[in-house]
Motif scaffolding. Sequence first.
Motif: not given
Ligand code: FAQ
Length: 310
Positions: A35, A44, A74, A107, A138
């Motif tokens: 997930r 990305e 990306e 995101s 991470l």
């Molecule tokens: N947007 O229980 P939590 C990049 C969802 S950087 C959308 O807190 P978790 C670089 C979450 O999936 C961006 N959905 O979840 C770049 C969960 O739903 P689910 C990507 C969100 O996983 C820069 C529900 O809400 N980075 O791409 C968001 O413990 C420039 C409940 O949330 C990553 O993905 C949100 N903001 O914490 C590229 C980093 N927040 O799945 C191009 C890795 C929460 O249960 C240009 N991911 N949700 O249906 C993480 O660190 C974590 O997954 C979090 C969320 C911190 C994002």
Amino acid sequence: APTDEQAYFDAVLAADQRIEPRDWMPDAYRANLIRQIAQHAHSEIIGMQPEANWLTRAPSLRRKAILLAKIQDEAGHGLYLYSAAETLGADRGELTEWLISGRQKYSSIFNYPTLNFADVGVIGWLVDGAAICNQVPLCRSSFGPYGRAMIRVCKEESFHQRQGYELLMTMMRGTDAQRHMVQEAVDRWWWPALMMFGPPDGDSPNTERSMRWRIKRHTNDELRQRFVDMSVPQAEALGVTLPDPELSWNDERGSHDFGEPDWAELSQVIAGNGACNAQRIEVRRAAHEGGAWVREAAAAFADKNKEMRP
Ligand code: FAQ
């Protein structure tokens, strides 16, 4: 009593070592990683779109070359992360289907429009800045392929962050109109950047388990605080104002106090109702359908090679 496999898994985590793809792991650990990694990969890939909007209108050859390199990075991060998800048994084609059908998320930040060229700088500074803040921990994630992928991704994100900051510095040294463009872009991106860290800890269903499994190393609120503390001196050096009247240094906590992001807005954007959600998915769907013939040709070629091998 736990099985031997469960005991081994627990011991690896307790010793702060890595789980590797062929190791036994609880089904829920595997599902939770797929997930998060898939959502990260989708981010990305979708994240290429807002910046690509400015590629043909970059103000100089140098800016265009930098932006093009960043966007290609990306794409690389997305493919790298899909590979990490595949080591867990996920199917890349299926993940893409799930992105397009809305079953998996990406995101929230990439559902906001890029309205002027300063947005390219602000995305680098704040969006990549937030991404680094979230992704450096991470690198120590308990699943080997994910943690190792993050090391390379973070190095490239650092370059992205600096190109954005340098772009903004250049504009701030320019005309009043340019300084105004930068401030206006900061005003639009600041709050959405804070929302990238996810809902507040009390409303984050995945955090507790992900921390226990050492997939996540910090809570959403901890990382958000770190990002605010990191950004304030950078904003000062740049000469822009962060659009939060409640932002102030708290001597007791040794951190900044700041206002509450609009969580209803985050929920709306995650639910698919942000300014650009429909457009982002439509562009991705068209690209996927347009590439179908390439995937078919590659599969046919692979089959043919298999037949011809003795
Ligand atoms: N947007 O229980 P939590 C990049 C969802 S950087 C959308 O807190 P978790 C670089 C979450 O999936 C961006 N959905 O979840 C770049 C969960 O739903 P689910 C990507 C969100 O996983 C820069 C529900 O809400 N980075 O791409 C968001 O413990 C420039 C409940 O949330 C990553 O993905 C949100 N903001 O914490 C590229 C980093 N927040 O799945 C191009 C890795 C929460 O249960 C240009 N991911 N949700 O249906 C993480 O660190 C974590 O997954 C979090 C969320 C911190 C994002």
